[in-house]
Design a protein around this motif. Sequence first.
Motif, short mmCIF file in Angstrom:
data_model
loop_
_atom_site.label_atom_id
_atom_site.label_comp_id
_atom_site.label_asym_id
_atom_site.label_seq_id
_atom_site.Cartn_x
_atom_site.Cartn_y
_atom_site.Cartn_z
N ASN B 157 35.31 -69.29 10.38
CA ASN B 157 34.70 -68.08 10.97
C ASN B 157 35.04 -66.84 10.14
N ILE B 161 32.45 -64.30 7.63
CA ILE B 161 32.38 -62.84 7.54
C ILE B 161 32.70 -62.38 6.11
N ARG B 164 30.05 -62.35 3.62
CA ARG B 164 29.04 -61.30 3.76
C ARG B 164 29.55 -59.91 3.37
N PRO B 241 27.13 -64.59 12.75
CA PRO B 241 27.95 -63.83 11.79
C PRO B 241 27.24 -62.58 11.30
N ALA B 244 27.96 -59.86 13.77
CA ALA B 244 29.36 -59.41 13.67
C ALA B 244 29.54 -58.56 12.42
N THR B 245 28.90 -58.97 11.34
CA THR B 245 29.01 -58.23 10.08
C THR B 245 28.42 -56.83 10.24
#
Lengths: 373, 499
Positions: B157, B161, B164, B241, B244-245
């Motif tokens: 996980n 991130i 990215r 993701p 989240a990014t």
Amino acid sequence: MTKVQIDRMQYFLLIPNLLFPKAIGITAGVTARRVGGDAWTAMAIGFAAGTLMLLLIVFLSSRFSKLTIIGIVEQVIGKWPGKLAGLMLAAFFSLGFAVSANVMTLHLKEYFLIETPFLVICLIYILLCMYGVILGIENIIRYALLGFLGCLLINVTMIFGTIGDFEMINLLPLFDRGIVDNLAASIYVFGDLALAAMAIGMIFPMLNDNNKAGRLTFWAMAVSAVIIITWPVLELGVMGAGAMEQYVVVCMQQIRCAQLTRFLPRYELIMVFFFTFSTFVQSATLYFCAMYSIKQISGIKKDWYIVVPLSLVLVPITYFMAKDHNNYVNFLDYPWAQICLAVSLGLPLLLFVMALFSGKLMTASSANNSTGS
Amino acid sequence: MEQKISGDLRKDEQYLITTIGQGLDTQYRHLLIPALDSCSALIVYIKGLINITELEDAIIRPLTVPNRIGTEKRVKKITLPDFIKSSLFIAGIKPSQNWTEICDAIVSGNSVLFIDKYPGAFILANTGWESRTISEPTSEVEIRGPKDSFVEDLVPNMALIRRRIRDYGLRFEAMRLGDRTKTDIALVYIEGLTNDEILTELRTRLGKIKIDAIIASNTIEELIEDSKYSIFPKMLRTERPDKATAALLEGRIVLIADNTPFVVIAPTIFWHFLQSPTDYYEKYILGTFWRWIRLLAMFLAVSSSSAYVLLTSFHQEMLPTSLALKIAADRQGVPFPAAIEAFIMEILLEVMNEAGLRLPKALGQTVSIVGTLVIGQAAVQAGLIGPALVIAVATGAIASYAIPSFAMSNTIRLLRFPVLLSSALFGIFGYLGAIIFMTLYLISLRSLGTPYYSPISPYQKDPQKDTLLRAPYTEMKKRPETTRPQDSVRQPGSSGNNN
């Protein structure tokens, strides 16, 4: 004072919310009963005078920027006169709340919930406003944006729905009843303006940046005047003064005359949906001001201790004020308009004169300058 | 756990057996190390949590192969920790003399090597358990955009991130929560971008957590959020993701908990729940359109059945005459008042919804057919409910699924009931009262100190470009003020290519 802070935008939007709900229908009706087709000119005169009065309050509040109007009375006249003014304002705001709450309750009682007991409507509306007061003035004022958007939407839909039936002839001749009668009838606008002015006097210290507050207030009043005066103009143009005089809640009758296409022949529900937000802001702000006045003079720290008994007092006041709508209209006609005129003009003028002659106006000004405010 | 490591393998093994047990999965493997004059050694690990191939090839084989020329000579010149580090073929080797650290390492999936007469141990990082591979998101499906999603492992996980964001300031702050579960948590943020006050506040709240178990990230969310009794989600959960990014790049903070494929984003405002990654993967005008459609969907989800009840029970005159007559004709013979009818339908819908979630896939179709035919068509034909109500309830249900956040969708579905009740009691007044109550409550909420209803109320001008609107990228030159980022500029010196 308090840690609550409101920004300039919220302050600007609060003013139309404090004026709009009652002025567009009930005040317009009361004024029309006095001066017929001159209702809109009388209201316009009232707004012009009211703007000056509001600017005077803002001027005083800017000079004593950390004090509410009650605090200013204490500072300028003395502690006990301050307490007396606080008590008077608490009563004024309580009555103002009932006047404002009944704008909503009468809309509901007379047009939507004819069979629901009036007391129940009053009770629920007061509970809703009480909830707002418990959450705090900051949250009530944040609601002003939704209220203002609601006002604009009602105006736009009402204009589109009624413009086809507008008859210019209904507004003519201008000043039909003469300037003096127009001036005399303009005092009914003070029933709304006084509430806004005194509420600003209580809330002004919460403004996080009072730089050029006078200009901000002026423009807020100008916007309010435009969105409010539109109503009597269109009400007169569509229904005529004769019909306006017959109704308590004139704006609802105006909306009944409106038709937004064949598919939406009646949109009172939509109107009341948009209208409720600004009415809530007005009522809850006045409720808060009543509570805050009592808090300032009594020194009670916990809002709950004031809010609960105050609610118990407000329920019967609201109920009996408009249980019979004729009583409500008569009350607005006399003595409410006169009380409002006396409070909103008398108190600021008295404070200004006394502060000027006692030199406290200058002292406060230099103290503010030295602290950077 | 204050006892020191004795260096006597028997005693140390006994201590470990007493502390972490000797179950089916806990392995105690004895070795002789030829390079250390056939000295005894003990490797302790938990079967299933370590990479067994790595253990054999990178740890046991180098230690036990006898013919490592020169090793014996070298070992006399260097210390034991250096010998271990140079002999084993794994990256993570950490000497330790702390029993707590050693036991935690074992239960976390590391192997621990004890060597006779050495008063310490070596923690060998060779974790490796069976886990789900990175796959497509199941609860946040998007047509365009990346197809990967978070899994139950912390490390992949974090990598999702890191892949990215190659910013040097990206930080994964480690912490462990849950006295018994000892769940690994990563606090992710971008240094120099995320507001320090918000970060400190979050650290403080996390530091105050005293609980035995963190099963999933939502436990943390509940423990640290503002207004704990509120029905509205105040932190955003996502398995994407890219989402989240994007949050990290807006200056927000992401919390990743081990064993949870959903990360938590804070602070979050109400409008985030109406936004979807697709808004950014398509043209800005479509993004804006969809946001308004979702707002309308939210309104319909809350209001459709209430509107039916208040219009048919209280304000019939507000309907166009032909429609009012049609509804009245359809309702002729319906034995229940509109409010009861609506409540029955709404509850049945929730029951079907819940059943649909729990049933095996093969049976899901049966529920759909039974629901559609029996509850819908048959009930209308039998005259038990009016067809207009079926339309109203179905509209509300479909509208609730248009909300991208599952948590917010559930909240909205639940809110239908109080709104329906108050509309059934007081018509338009009840409905408006409920709406005012809800919006006032929303305005009063905060997420990690950030006003939940911002940037609408309190109003902020610049973030409007990415709230109910999705402005073109050339116009979104600044990060949203709502998170008060340290570095607010997204496009420094950009003249905005509008071609």
